[in-house]
Design a protein around this motif. Structure first.
Motif: not given
Length: 156
Positions: A81-84, A139, A56-57, A54
């Protein structure tokens, strides 16, 4: 005697930290910092934050090939790049330089343009040599990512 010696060392350290923080407001990386980092004896390196599914990258978009030397001035573009569906907390972004992990966050942000996906710096100009930068960000759910990258700048 030990207390006195420790107090002197701490005073010298903090005076140097204040000098570094305020004396190079317009430069991303100073010649002195680059030289000190090149000559530093590596001690225990900062552990990279574990990359959770979960988290970020951080991607380095430009320069696009860090394995070949680059020339000043150059474009630096960083994408987060964030996720979920999590949103990024840009206030947690930090940038550190070299073996001493000198905090260059404010210098970097001062030169950066915020984009929809990250940061872009035009006309980056750093001393010739090899440079190591560590970027961190969280995040809104406090998932953390840390990205280290290395690049070499050749004189013109």
């Amino acid at each position: 005697m030990y207390y006195f010696f420790k107090k002197i060392l701490l005073t010298v350290f903090f005076l140097n930290l204040v000098y570094v923080s305020f004396s190079h407001a317009g430069e991303l990386i100073t010649e002195e910092e680059a030289l000190a980092s090149r000559e530093a004896v590596l001690m225990v390196d900062v552990a990279l934050a574990s990359e959770d599914a979960s988290s970020p990258t951080i991607e380095i978009i430009s320069p696009d090939n860090l394995s070949i030397p680059i020339k000043n001035p150059f474009l630096m573009e960083i994408t987060f790049i964030t996720k979920d569906g999590n949103s990024l907390d840009i206030n947690t972004f930090r940038a550190f330089y070299g073996a001493f992990k000198i905090d260059i966050t404010q210098r970097l942000l001062k030169q950066a343009i915020r984009t929809a996906k990250g940061l872009k710096l035009h006309n980056v100009n750093v001393p010739s040599g090899t440079h190591n930068i560590t970027l961190t960000v969280k995040d809104k759910n406090m998932y953390t990512v840390e990205k280290q990258f290395k690049f070499r700048v050749e004189s013109k």
